[in-house]
Design a protein around this motif. Structure first.
Motif, mmCIF file in Angstrom:
data_model
loop_
_atom_site.group_PDB
_atom_site.id
_atom_site.type_symbol
_atom_site.label_atom_id
_atom_site.label_comp_id
_atom_site.label_asym_id
_atom_site.label_seq_id
_atom_site.Cartn_x
_atom_site.Cartn_y
_atom_site.Cartn_z
ATOM 1 N N ARG A 43 10.492 -6.676 3.297
ATOM 2 C CA ARG A 43 10.982 -5.292 3.326
ATOM 3 C C ARG A 43 9.898 -4.266 3.027
ATOM 4 N N ALA A 44 8.873 -4.657 2.304
ATOM 5 C CA ALA A 44 7.859 -3.704 1.826
ATOM 6 C C ALA A 44 6.972 -3.196 2.961
ATOM 7 N N GLN A 45 6.713 -1.905 2.953
ATOM 8 C CA GLN A 45 5.791 -1.296 3.918
ATOM 9 C C GLN A 45 4.563 -0.698 3.236
ATOM 10 N N TRP A 67 -2.589 -6.251 6.466
ATOM 11 C CA TRP A 67 -2.914 -5.418 7.638
ATOM 12 C C TRP A 67 -2.412 -6.078 8.914
ATOM 13 N N SER A 68 -2.594 -7.390 9.034
ATOM 14 C CA SER A 68 -2.171 -8.107 10.248
ATOM 15 C C SER A 68 -0.650 -8.092 10.406
ATOM 16 N N GLN A 69 0.067 -7.863 9.305
ATOM 17 C CA GLN A 69 1.525 -7.790 9.345
ATOM 18 C C GLN A 69 2.029 -6.356 9.530
ATOM 19 N N GLY A 70 1.096 -5.423 9.725
ATOM 20 C CA GLY A 70 1.474 -4.026 9.926
ATOM 21 C C GLY A 70 1.845 -3.288 8.651
ATOM 22 N N LYS A 71 1.463 -3.826 7.498
ATOM 23 C CA LYS A 71 1.762 -3.181 6.217
ATOM 24 C C LYS A 71 0.656 -2.175 5.884
ATOM 25 N N ARG A 72 1.037 -1.123 5.158
ATOM 26 C CA ARG A 72 0.054 -0.139 4.689
ATOM 27 C C ARG A 72 -0.344 -0.510 3.256
ATOM 28 N N THR A 73 -1.642 -0.543 3.010
ATOM 29 C CA THR A 73 -2.141 -0.928 1.689
ATOM 30 C C THR A 73 -2.770 0.272 0.993
ATOM 31 N N TYR A 74 -2.721 0.228 -0.325
ATOM 32 C CA TYR A 74 -3.218 1.321 -1.160
ATOM 33 C C TYR A 74 -4.008 0.721 -2.316
ATOM 34 N N LEU A 75 -5.034 1.441 -2.740
ATOM 35 C CA LEU A 75 -5.837 1.007 -3.879
ATOM 36 C C LEU A 75 -5.765 2.045 -4.988
ATOM 37 N N PRO A 76 -5.887 1.596 -6.240
ATOM 38 C CA PRO A 76 -5.860 2.544 -7.353
ATOM 39 C C PRO A 76 -7.168 3.317 -7.459
ATOM 40 N N VAL A 77 -7.020 4.570 -7.868
ATOM 41 C CA VAL A 77 -8.153 5.446 -8.162
ATOM 42 C C VAL A 77 -7.868 6.055 -9.527
ATOM 43 N N ILE A 78 -8.852 6.047 -10.397
ATOM 44 C CA ILE A 78 -8.670 6.658 -11.714
ATOM 45 C C ILE A 78 -8.447 8.152 -11.531
#
Length: 195
Positions: A43-45, A67-78
């Protein structure tokens, strides 16, 4: 003799830093195999992760699989103004990166790439150690504790999932009053689920 939190941190960090690059690589691939089976991923996007540092389990294979599954990824920033807090920026192969104050790579701050934490579906958290009840021991800065506070209080917002090497599991951690166990931790060999 009971180890202090700092003793646990030192002991487990030493263990995971002793893993060879081959073991790290295989662990990262096995993590993808385990992670791909959790129901939440279907379910997660919008999924927050982190780039591995200091012997943490290799997350690059997982990011590339997402990425290959079409999901959007995010990284932490201080967060530049709100001390002890994190922002989450969209991350892809072309994202410009910088080193933060801890010499950890993070996306260069760009307001157009920020997604408010409440709009994430999952937050994959780093950890130094975890125990048989799901308690997580981090590096001690409290960044993820503050980020996940809404979920811990009301079970709303992004669900936290810990990522770790199998060697980071201990029987019992020393727990403080502010510590809240994670509902799920994924390692290369299994999924720990306390829900």
């Amino acid at each position: 003799m009971t180890l202090s939190r700092q003793d646990f941190r030192q002991h487990i960090r030493t263990k995971r830093n002793q893993l060879s690059s081959d073991v790290q690589h295989i662990a990262g691939l096995d993590l993808v195999t385990q992670f791909s089976t959790i129901p939440e991923i279907k379910r997660a996007q919008h999924i927050a992760l982190y780039l591995s540092a200091d012997g943490e389990i290799e997350t690059s294979p997982l990011i590339e699989w997402l990425w290959s599954q079409g999901k959007r990824t995010y990284l932490p920033v201080i967060h530049p103004f709100s001390k002890g807090h994190l922002l989450f920026l969209h991350y892809d192969a072309s994202t410009p990166m910088v080193l933060n104050r801890y010499a950890i790579a993070e996306p260069k701050l760009d307001q157009t790439r920020i997604l408010p934490a409440a709009q994430l579906d999952l937050i994959c958290t780093p950890l130094v150690a975890f125990d048989n009840t799901g308690h997580r021991l981090g590096m001690g800065g409290g960044y993820y504790d503050r980020t996940l506070e809404p979920w811990f209080k009301s079970k709303t917002g992004p669900k936290p999932i810990g990522l770790a090497h199998d060697c980071q599991q201990v029987e019992r951690l020393p727990v403080e009053s502010w510590d809240v166990p994670l509902p799920k931790i994924v390692t290369p060999s299994q999924i720990w689920d306390w829900e």
